[in-house]
Design an enzyme around this catalytic site. Structure first.
Site, PDB file in Angstrom:
ATOM      1  N   CYS A 103     -37.105 -31.489  34.769  1.00 30.05           N
ATOM      2  CA  CYS A 103     -36.648 -33.012  34.998  1.00 30.05           C
ATOM      3  C   CYS A 103     -35.048 -33.800  35.313  1.00 30.05           C
ATOM      4  O   CYS A 103     -34.755 -34.795  35.056  1.00 30.05           O
ATOM      5  CB  CYS A 103     -36.780 -33.464  33.250  1.00 30.05           C
ATOM      6  SG  CYS A 103     -39.159 -33.615  32.714  1.00 30.05           S
TER       7      CYS A 103
ATOM      8  N   SER B 287     -35.333 -18.526  39.989  1.00 28.58           N
ATOM      9  CA  SER B 287     -34.962 -18.102  40.305  1.00 28.58           C
ATOM     10  C   SER B 287     -32.898 -18.170  39.671  1.00 28.58           C
ATOM     11  O   SER B 287     -33.627 -20.033  39.628  1.00 28.58           O
ATOM     12  CB  SER B 287     -34.381 -17.903  41.506  1.00 28.58           C
ATOM     13  OG  SER B 287     -34.887 -19.073  42.898  1.00 28.58           O
ATOM     14  N   ARG B 288     -32.821 -18.237  39.026  1.00 28.65           N
ATOM     15  CA  ARG B 288     -30.966 -18.679  38.373  1.00 28.65           C
ATOM     16  C   ARG B 288     -29.476 -17.711  39.476  1.00 28.65           C
ATOM     17  O   ARG B 288     -29.131 -17.449  39.876  1.00 28.65           O
ATOM     18  CB  ARG B 288     -31.467 -18.036  37.518  1.00 28.65           C
ATOM     19  CG  ARG B 288     -31.997 -18.281  36.610  1.00 28.65           C
ATOM     20  CD  ARG B 288     -31.853 -19.550  35.938  1.00 28.65           C
ATOM     21  NE  ARG B 288     -33.215 -20.273  35.547  1.00 28.65           N
ATOM     22  CZ  ARG B 288     -32.822 -21.297  34.653  1.00 28.65           C
ATOM     23  NH1 ARG B 288     -32.385 -21.702  34.295  1.00 28.65           N
ATOM     24  NH2 ARG B 288     -34.825 -22.093  33.766  1.00 28.65           N
TER      25      ARG B 288
END
Length: 596
Positions: free
Chosen positions: A258, A374-375
């Site tokens: 969000c 993925s980070r």
């Protein structure tokens, strides 16, 4: 079993006894106590590269940056394997998975037994929050993952600083983590609030394995906060400086996907010259009542663990600057020559990539090159828009609390609560719509109170009661708002442009918090009315703005029926004032429909 030269850098008998006990259980070949130094970081990084846990990126383009592939079965938080181990099931409540504490220790103990044979046990002391702050909490994570140790060095204040803060105290979070065999059938993340303990086994993924983050800073901390009279919340903290130099601080709770990080790092539009937004934190806020009767907040973290896909120079230039150096990228795509890529980056995909599973990927493939979750793990100090007060032990004074979900209908662009209780009601019923892919039913609202549903460390109804109880502790409470950037037209187009233009809504909220902006009273709360938002320079039609801010009574009657189902799920601990808020609003809506 050997212990490294930085052996036992403490004489704390409680800590030493616990580490010895865990080493006896897990049986590592050697024990390394992390000191948090740059020399150690280089040594551990070299070890991780040699073990192929990390892959160096092109150091010209990405200085100090590395790449990590996780096990393909280990790519996200696992809510169904996350347990709150309170003495009774009622204390965990209907929204959490519960396991009886003795059974949990027995079950996980059997998996931990010998799980570190042939491996190094890293003892990772860390502080959540500025180390000299009254807010700060010390944790010790024992792990067999060098990837986890390096990530913790970015995400928390790690090493000697934590041992200095702890001294000889027994008050620290005991976190035990092992990747073990990374088997989803033997994967458990267990929290023992009464013991200030976390045991996590079978996963190397961030939220499951970096125990300072969601496990301590939210699940355990929310329990401590209830007992100690403060709030541990899934909220960003931002600093807004006006052209006149006035600074105000807000905390905002949004569920995942969000735009929390984007809001925390927002760049105001050209129509707002002189305004500056700075980041105090992008994910977690610990808030206590100050001597002046206001709510003061610190960010317990020291880095950003952000979702990569969709992050680009348009949506979040500050995040792109934050990941330029000393960052660990997990499960994005990479090129053979050490560059990286993910869906939604500024440039199109190269012709060929190595995807997140380590397989060759060609442009035009129907498979995603980067995993959707993925980070990047980036140091907070890399953020060019970081607030100078990020390390202030007092924290920052909060003028406004903002709640927001992802709703394509019903919820208007912005509402101000009538009062604290009404604000808690708005937060308790917030949520996001599911997609067809998730449930087979589009538009089903997944309630996510205060964006904390997966992170409340005890019964949800009791948590909401704690929010209500905080009112009597805060003589000068912040105003509470509800926002919705995601309302759509009948054709499915977003009505509000979002991103930097959210500054227009933020400015109205800041002015309301300072008591200098008019508002229109509606049956849902206060709104900006027709002239309240500064829309100059905005290329959006009046009809779209009207649709984004509209209150549809028919939609709200349906919404309140849905809220009744949610409240029913919470059971007998649902606070009566929140049930009353819903009933009063339903009466107002029905009366207004009759008048129409």
């Amino acid at each position: 079993m050997s212990t490294s030269p930085a052996a036992r850098p403490t004489s704390n008998p409680h800590l030493l006894g616990w580490v010895d006990e865990m080493a006896k259980l897990c049986k590592p070949d050697r024990v390394h106590w992390c000191d948090g130094s740059e020399a150690e970081k280089k040594r551990l990084t070299d070890d991780a590269v040699a073990a192929k846990v990390l892959i160096p990126l092109d150091q010209q383009k990405w200085p100090g940056c590395h790449y990590h592939h996780s096990n393909p079965s280990d790519v996200a938080r696992v809510e169904h394997l996350t347990f709150i181990c309170t003495p009774t099931k009622e204390q965990a409540g209907p929204t959490n998975n519960w396991m009886e504490p003795k059974e949990a220790y027995r079950k996980l103990g059997a998996i931990f037994d010998g799980s570190m044979k042939g491996r190094t046990m890293y003892v990772v002391p860390y502080v959540m929050g500025p180390s000299t702050s009254p807010f700060a909490k010390v944790g010790i994570e024992i792990t067999d993952s060098v990837y986890v140790a390096l990530n913790m060095g970015i995400m928390a204040r790690m090493g000697k600083v934590a041992l200095d803060r702890l001294g000889d105290s027994n008050e620290f979070n005991r976190g035990l983590h092992s990747v073990a065999d990374c088997n989803p059938e033997r994967r458990f993340i267990c929290h023992f609030p009464q013991d200030n303990t976390i045991w996590s086994v079978g996963s190397g993924y961030g939220g499951n394995a970096l125990l300072g983050k969601k496990c301590l800073a939210l699940r355990i901390a929310s329990y401590l906060a209830k007992n100690e009279g403060w709030l541990a919340e899934h909220m960003l903290i931002l600093e807004a400086e006006s052209p006149t130099g006035e600074k105000q601080y807000v905390a905002a709770a949004f569920p995942s996907a969000c735009g929390k990080t984007n809001f925390a790092m927002m760049i105001p539009p050209a129509a707002f010259p002189g305004w500056k937004i700075r980041t105090v934190g992008d994910d977690i806020s610990w808030m206590r009542v100050g001597e002046d009767g206001r709510l003061w907040a610190v960010n317990p973290e020291n880095g950003y663990f952000g979702v990569a896909p969709g992050t680009n120079r348009k949506t979040n230039p500050n995040a792109m600057d934050s990941v330029r150096k000393d960052t660990i990228f997990t499960n994005v795509a990479r090129t053979p020559d050490g560059d990286i890529w993910w869906e939604g980056m500024d440039h199109e995909a190269p012709a060929e990539l190595i995807d997140w599973k380590g397989q060759p990927w060609k442009k035009g493939s129907t498979e995603k090159a980067a995993h959707p979750n993925s980070r990047f793990t980036a140091p907070a100090k890399n953020n060019p828009a970081i607030s100078p007060l990020v390390d202030d032990p007092k924290g920052v004074p909060i003028s406004a609390i903002i709640f927001g979900g992802r709703r394509s209908t019903t919820v208007p662009l912005v509402l101000e609560a009538f009062n604290w209780t009404h604000g808690v009601y708005l937060g308790s019923t917030m949520g996001s719509e599911t997609t067809a892919a998730a449930t087979g039913q589009v538009g089903v609202v997944r309630r996510d109170p205060m964006a904390m549903l997966p992170f409340i460390g005890y019964d949800c109804g009791s948590y909401l009661q704690h929010w209500l109880d905080m009112q009597s502790r805060i003589p000068n409470p912040p105003k509470i708002f509800l926002v919705n950037w995601f309302r759509k037209s009948a054709e499915g187009k977003f009505l509000w442009p979002g991103y930097g233009d959210n500054m227009r809504v933020l400015k109205w909220m800041l002015d309301r918090a300072a008591g200098r902006a008019p508002a229109k009273e509606t049956l849902l709360g206060y709104t900006p009315g027709d002239a309240g938002l500064d829309l100059h320079g905005l290329d959006v039609s009046k009809d779209a703005i009207a649709a984004a801010t509209r209150i549809d009574l028919g939609e709200w009657e349906q919404e309140l029926e849905s809220q009744a189902e949610w409240f029913e799920k919470l059971g007998k601990t649902l606070p009566a004032p929140l049930a009353l808020q819903r009933e009063l609003l339903l009466e107002r809506v029905r009366a207004a429909r009759k008048v129409k």
